[in-house]
Structure formats: structure tokens, C-alpha cells
Design an enzyme around this catalytic site. Sequence first.
Site, PDB file in Angstrom:
ATOM      1  N   HIS A  41       0.839  -1.204   0.000  1.00  0.00           N
ATOM      2  CA  HIS A  41       0.000   0.000   0.000  1.00  0.00           C
ATOM      3  C   HIS A  41       0.871   1.251   0.000  1.00  0.00           C
ATOM      4  O   HIS A  41       0.565   2.232  -0.666  1.00  0.00           O
ATOM      5  CB  HIS A  41      -0.898   0.045   1.246  1.00  0.00           C
ATOM      6  CG  HIS A  41      -1.897  -1.074   1.322  1.00  0.00           C
ATOM      7  ND1 HIS A  41      -1.793  -2.109   2.217  1.00  0.00           N
ATOM      8  CD2 HIS A  41      -3.029  -1.311   0.621  1.00  0.00           C
ATOM      9  CE1 HIS A  41      -2.811  -2.928   2.083  1.00  0.00           C
ATOM     10  NE2 HIS A  41      -3.578  -2.469   1.116  1.00  0.00           N
ATOM     11  N   GLN A 100     -17.827  -7.584  -0.767  1.00  0.00           N
ATOM     12  CA  GLN A 100     -16.899  -8.396  -1.552  1.00  0.00           C
ATOM     13  C   GLN A 100     -16.454  -9.660  -0.811  1.00  0.00           C
ATOM     14  O   GLN A 100     -15.591 -10.388  -1.287  1.00  0.00           O
ATOM     15  CB  GLN A 100     -15.694  -7.567  -2.013  1.00  0.00           C
ATOM     16  CG  GLN A 100     -14.750  -7.101  -0.924  1.00  0.00           C
ATOM     17  CD  GLN A 100     -13.715  -6.111  -1.454  1.00  0.00           C
ATOM     18  OE1 GLN A 100     -14.017  -4.949  -1.731  1.00  0.00           O
ATOM     19  NE2 GLN A 100     -12.477  -6.562  -1.603  1.00  0.00           N
ATOM     20  N   ASP A 139      -3.458  -8.140  -7.100  1.00  0.00           N
ATOM     21  CA  ASP A 139      -4.869  -8.420  -7.403  1.00  0.00           C
ATOM     22  C   ASP A 139      -5.082  -8.123  -8.886  1.00  0.00           C
ATOM     23  O   ASP A 139      -5.799  -7.187  -9.253  1.00  0.00           O
ATOM     24  CB  ASP A 139      -5.764  -7.549  -6.528  1.00  0.00           C
ATOM     25  CG  ASP A 139      -5.575  -7.852  -5.064  1.00  0.00           C
ATOM     26  OD1 ASP A 139      -5.873  -8.978  -4.663  1.00  0.00           O
ATOM     27  OD2 ASP A 139      -5.092  -6.973  -4.326  1.00  0.00           O
ATOM     28  N   VAL A 162       4.668  -5.887  -4.506  1.00  0.00           N
ATOM     29  CA  VAL A 162       5.780  -5.719  -3.562  1.00  0.00           C
ATOM     30  C   VAL A 162       5.900  -7.039  -2.782  1.00  0.00           C
ATOM     31  O   VAL A 162       4.905  -7.584  -2.312  1.00  0.00           O
ATOM     32  CB  VAL A 162       5.526  -4.531  -2.605  1.00  0.00           C
ATOM     33  CG1 VAL A 162       6.676  -4.390  -1.608  1.00  0.00           C
ATOM     34  CG2 VAL A 162       5.374  -3.237  -3.414  1.00  0.00           C
TER      35      VAL A 162
HETATM   36  O1  PAF Z   1      -7.873  -4.252  -3.003  1.00  0.00           O
HETATM   37  C1  PAF Z   1      -8.571  -3.880  -2.045  1.00  0.00           C
HETATM   38  O2  PAF Z   1      -8.092  -3.581  -0.954  1.00  0.00           O
HETATM   39  C2  PAF Z   1     -10.082  -3.800  -2.200  1.00  0.00           C
HETATM   40  O3  PAF Z   1     -10.540  -4.818  -3.015  1.00  0.00           O
HETATM   41  C3  PAF Z   1     -10.580  -2.428  -2.692  1.00  0.00           C
HETATM   42  C4  PAF Z   1     -10.049  -2.111  -4.063  1.00  0.00           C
HETATM   43  C5  PAF Z   1     -10.138  -1.356  -1.702  1.00  0.00           C
HETATM   44  C6  PAF Z   1     -12.105  -2.418  -2.749  1.00  0.00           C
HETATM   45  O4  PAF Z   1     -12.675  -2.699  -1.528  1.00  0.00           O
END
Ligand code: PAF
Length: 283
Positions: free
Chosen positions: A37, A61, A150, A176
Site C-alpha cells: 500500500h 466483496q 490483485d 511488492v
Molecule cells: O484491493 C482492495 O483492498 C479492495 O478490493 C478495494 C479495491 C479497496 C475495494 O474494496
Amino acid sequence: MIIVRSLQKMQALAIKWQKQGRSIGFVPTMGSLHQGHVSLIKKARRDNSVLAASLFVNPSQFGPKEDLAQYPRPFFRDKRICRENGVDVLFCPREQEMYPKGFNTWISVDDLSKPLCGAFRPKHFRGVATVVAKLFQLVLPTRAYFGQKDFQQLRVIERMVQDLHLPVKIVGCPIVREQSGLALSSRNSYLTRAQRLAAVNIYSALRAAEEVIKSKSYVSEREVRRAAEVVLRKARGLRIQYLSVVEPSTLKPLTRVTGNALVAAAVFAGKTRLIDNVLIRKS
Ligand code: PAF
């Protein structure tokens, strides 16, 4: 850095920035931030005049038997990481405001959501696409940053942005890894020491697949898969959910590899599901 929880306040701030002609960088996250991140935040900081990041563990999700309840939420640590890396606004919407009673509108990117993770997490990408579209409406980003770990999520979001003519540039950023090769993930915190040691083999397996592809101009998907599976099966305590060789833009399965390919895997270490991939460019 300011923290904004209200959707209306976030949107009003974004409209103000737009009127001032500022470029808005946006890093959407579910928190439990790691160096992956941080790399997105740093890039977004360099590219834009203002920077927003979001922390929202998006319930839509997660499948019914998944880890929504135990997903790590180290708010104060996340806040510090954002502040130290130049985030201007940390957007932390409340679930009741994001999904009020009666919420009934979903975005589904059909074909790209079906293979790979989608085959095992049927509503996952619908939840991701919907929340990302909502966040875009609230933050009005010029550029939004997503990690290539992802990869399928990145492709789904790129397609959604293209299909819905959303005025945002999607920036995909490299995976990373720890020195061991293990891809950074918030879910790595679930791993025991032994599982972490075993999980290192996921990247070794993908590298083995990559080597086979790079060593020949023509190679069958079976041969590629076999090279990776040998490594994964030798590691104790890993269970393969899928290991696939696909065309990177459509995510359709390849039977032989002659050009670009994505080798992607989802592997369980105990109850923890880890994903990783390598993108191989031949052409
Ligand atoms: O990759 C993530 O952390 C999540 O899937 C996202 C893109 C923040 C959506 O909730």
C-alpha cells in the site's frame, strides 16, 4: 491529514479540489496497510497535487464463509502510515452510509469476473466493482492506484472505467514482495511461522512456470502448470485452489503459450487463502 467519515463532506471536498484545478490521487484500501500500500501511496503522492486514501472493509466483496469478521482493522497504525506518507485526506466511510437500508444497485463486469478467483468467489468482483465505483463518485479522483497482486481486480476495474466512461486514470503498480519472495498481503498476518515458510513456495512455483515459458518459444499450458505444481506439491501444508495460465487482458485460458501470459494462483496455507501471479511478456 484530515479524516473524513461523511460521504457528503468527502464529495464536497473533492468538488472544491476539482474547481481549484487540482489533480486528485486516490488509493482505495481495506486498511491493514503494508509496504505494498505504501508503494501505491508514494506513487500517488508524486503524481498528484492532492492525495486521498480510503479505509473501508467492504462487506459486499466477502462471501458468507469468508473472513469479514476477523479481517484486521488496525486503525491507528493505518492512520499513522497514511500521515507519514503524505496522505491529505483519509476517507473512512461508515458501512451504514455506504450501504443504507434498501441499497440495491450493483455493477457487474461479467466476463472478467468469472475465471480465476471469480470461479470460487462468485460475488466478489461485483462487490469490488460496486464499491470502487461508489468511492470514485465520492473522491472524484484524477488517478486511482491499484496493485498488480490483485491482477484480476485491476482488470475488472479497468474494464468498468472504460465501459462506464468514468473520468479517472487507473494506474497499476508492481507487486511488492518480502525478501523471501512472498507477496505482501494483509492476510499474511494470519499465517503461522510454518505456514509463512511454506507460502514462500508460491512465488517459487510461479517463477518455475515463468522459466519454462521463457525458455521456449512454444510451450503447452500443461507443461507450465506442471512446473509450478511440482514446486507447490513439495511444500508441506499448501493446498492449491487454482493455478491457471491465461491471456492477460481477457483472462481467458491459454492452451499453449506463444505470447504474453499471466500465471496466477490461489493457494491455501492452512485456512488462509493467498493469491499471487507473474505476468510474462513475450511480445
Ligand atoms: O484491493 C482492495 O483492498 C479492495 O478490493 C478495494 C479495491 C479497496 C475495494 O474494496
